[in-house]
Design a protein around this motif. Sequence first.
Motif, PDB file in Angstrom:
ATOM      1  N   UNK A  12      79.552  42.134  83.283  1.00  0.00           N
ATOM      2  CA  UNK A  12      78.715  41.435  82.315  1.00  0.00           C
ATOM      3  C   UNK A  12      79.310  41.511  80.911  1.00  0.00           C
ATOM      4  N   UNK A  13      79.861  42.670  80.579  1.00  0.00           N
ATOM      5  CA  UNK A  13      80.455  42.844  79.256  1.00  0.00           C
ATOM      6  C   UNK A  13      81.715  41.990  79.105  1.00  0.00           C
ATOM      7  N   UNK A  14      82.508  41.886  80.177  1.00  0.00           N
ATOM      8  CA  UNK A  14      83.738  41.095  80.125  1.00  0.00           C
ATOM      9  C   UNK A  14      83.449  39.604  79.953  1.00  0.00           C
ATOM     10  N   UNK A  15      82.280  39.158  80.428  1.00  0.00           N
ATOM     11  CA  UNK A  15      81.928  37.740  80.312  1.00  0.00           C
ATOM     12  C   UNK A  15      81.800  37.295  78.863  1.00  0.00           C
ATOM     13  N   UNK A  16      81.482  38.245  77.970  1.00  0.00           N
ATOM     14  CA  UNK A  16      81.329  37.907  76.558  1.00  0.00           C
ATOM     15  C   UNK A  16      82.634  37.357  75.984  1.00  0.00           C
ATOM     16  N   UNK A  17      83.763  37.798  76.522  1.00  0.00           N
ATOM     17  CA  UNK A  17      85.073  37.351  76.052  1.00  0.00           C
ATOM     18  C   UNK A  17      85.876  36.782  77.221  1.00  0.00           C
ATOM     19  N   UNK A  18      85.231  35.976  78.035  1.00  0.00           N
ATOM     20  CA  UNK A  18      85.828  35.507  79.288  1.00  0.00           C
ATOM     21  C   UNK A  18      87.199  34.886  79.077  1.00  0.00           C
ATOM     22  N   UNK A  19      87.297  33.909  78.163  1.00  0.00           N
ATOM     23  CA  UNK A  19      88.564  33.209  77.982  1.00  0.00           C
ATOM     24  C   UNK A  19      89.613  34.079  77.318  1.00  0.00           C
ATOM     25  N   UNK A  20      89.175  35.019  76.495  1.00  0.00           N
ATOM     26  CA  UNK A  20      90.134  35.954  75.888  1.00  0.00           C
ATOM     27  C   UNK A  20      90.830  36.762  76.977  1.00  0.00           C
ATOM     28  N   UNK A  21      90.033  37.297  77.917  1.00  0.00           N
ATOM     29  CA  UNK A  21      90.608  38.111  78.984  1.00  0.00           C
ATOM     30  C   UNK A  21      91.475  37.272  79.923  1.00  0.00           C
ATOM     31  N   UNK A  22      91.068  36.011  80.181  1.00  0.00           N
ATOM     32  CA  UNK A  22      91.870  35.125  81.037  1.00  0.00           C
ATOM     33  C   UNK A  22      93.238  34.871  80.414  1.00  0.00           C
ATOM     34  N   UNK A  23      93.240  34.458  79.153  1.00  0.00           N
ATOM     35  CA  UNK A  23      94.516  34.179  78.468  1.00  0.00           C
ATOM     36  C   UNK A  23      95.334  35.451  78.294  1.00  0.00           C
ATOM     37  N   UNK A  24      94.655  36.581  78.063  1.00  0.00           N
ATOM     38  CA  UNK A  24      95.362  37.850  77.908  1.00  0.00           C
ATOM     39  C   UNK A  24      96.053  38.248  79.201  1.00  0.00           C
ATOM     40  N   UNK A  25      95.360  38.049  80.342  1.00  0.00           N
ATOM     41  CA  UNK A  25      95.967  38.348  81.640  1.00  0.00           C
ATOM     42  C   UNK A  25      97.180  37.479  81.913  1.00  0.00           C
ATOM     43  N   UNK A  26      97.083  36.186  81.586  1.00  0.00           N
ATOM     44  CA  UNK A  26      98.207  35.269  81.784  1.00  0.00           C
ATOM     45  C   UNK A  26      99.371  35.630  80.863  1.00  0.00           C
ATOM     46  N   UNK A  27      99.045  35.982  79.631  1.00  0.00           N
ATOM     47  CA  UNK A  27     100.072  36.351  78.644  1.00  0.00           C
ATOM     48  C   UNK A  27     100.819  37.603  79.093  1.00  0.00           C
ATOM     49  N   UNK A  28     100.063  38.606  79.520  1.00  0.00           N
ATOM     50  CA  UNK A  28     100.674  39.845  79.981  1.00  0.00           C
ATOM     51  C   UNK A  28     101.491  39.610  81.243  1.00  0.00           C
ATOM     52  N   UNK A  29     100.955  38.808  82.164  1.00  0.00           N
ATOM     53  CA  UNK A  29     101.679  38.505  83.400  1.00  0.00           C
ATOM     54  C   UNK A  29     102.989  37.788  83.141  1.00  0.00           C
ATOM     55  N   UNK A  30     102.965  36.804  82.205  1.00  0.00           N
ATOM     56  CA  UNK A  30     104.191  36.076  81.900  1.00  0.00           C
ATOM     57  C   UNK A  30     105.221  36.975  81.226  1.00  0.00           C
ATOM     58  N   UNK A  31     104.762  37.897  80.371  1.00  0.00           N
ATOM     59  CA  UNK A  31     105.704  38.813  79.736  1.00  0.00           C
ATOM     60  C   UNK A  31     106.378  39.702  80.773  1.00  0.00           C
TER      61      UNK A  31
END
Length: 404
Positions: A12-31
């Motif tokens: 529930x807490x992660x949903x507050x920043x849903x797109x931040x965490x999505x883009x952060x995961x993609x950014x970290x994965x690509x790095x």
Amino acid sequence: MQLPRTITALGQELKRLFWVWIFLGLYLGWEIVTLSYSIYPEGVFDKYKVVFLMVCFTILILWYRQKGTSSEFLMDSRRKTLLFVFAVSAMTAAVLSVINISFPVLYPVLYGRRLSLRLDYNLFSQVVLFGLIAGETLIGARQENILCKKRLFLWLVCAPAVVLSSSRRNTIFLLCFFVWTVLYTAVKIKKEETAKTGKHSLKAIVSWKSVLQWAAVLMGVIVLTGLMQIYLDWQYERMEERARLENREVTGISDGSALERYEQIAQGGGESKRKIIWSVAIREYADFSLTEKLTGKGFGYDRLLYQKTDDRELLEAYAPESRSLLSAHCFVLADLLNSGLIGAVLGILIWAAIGVRLLKMLLAGEKGTMFFVITLGITFANNLISNRYGFLYDKYFWLLLSML
């Protein structure tokens, strides 16, 4: 069972920043993908040990904020506890830096006439500055008198430490925060006075009494900073004298005062060097092939570039031993060099998503939003002009996200 409930609460807490965490995961994965074609992977362990640690801290803080409650009041109370920790940490660091200059037994004295507990004086001053902002946020929320003891103690302890660290960027941020706090407080108090009396005046939109009170705070900070600089100069002269009597050199890497370093702002010294660094990165990226522009040249290339470049201006501005520590000094340029346009776009999308979240919080009138606007704004600016490993390496990026 508590575990499923905890996982649900974290979700529930992660949903507050849903797109931040999505883009952060993609950014970290690509790095991580860029590691596979990196020709200079030095620094991987140094960076990712910090990233791993901060991810763990982020999870713990999210869990702490949600632990055993769905109450917004209790969650807000726990956020205030975290802000209080920021403030206490800042004041402790500031006081210890002064004590260490007087009795150098805790840490080596790296800067004889300046305050810092670590080699990276920008990071030291950032800790103190963010603690000052956190403390002012808490005091302001309680609507205490401008000249209350808590506020005076906070500013007189923290503000001189930021200035005397010689961190030019954080001193500028401090001045901006002070001006904003004065204006916000003065306008707010004037509105409250107007609401009580019912008398409206077009001549004054601010409370001049509060402005004068803040002027007294500023004067106290200026006087104390000047006295502390005099003390630092005197203490350093004593250290030099003892070293001469013992026939040894004074330890440390710099003997310039903080005030002397600020003179470089008018002369443009630091700014011109930064422009040289950025110009080298921009020209290098422009020479990339189309594929390289999309994917970059792999992790760490933004550091390798400055060791192998033959740019005349850079070679004149930095000694060989200094060039080994250089990087692009901008997370966008570093991403373009290391992970290409793909990485740079993902990085920008992360900050755009954070900006959208902050805007929603402002429009909804959520308490404490300005603390995050200011501190995340400073964090963004710092990573635009510095930070060797990008914003993933910035501890405050993760701490502030977990509290947002």
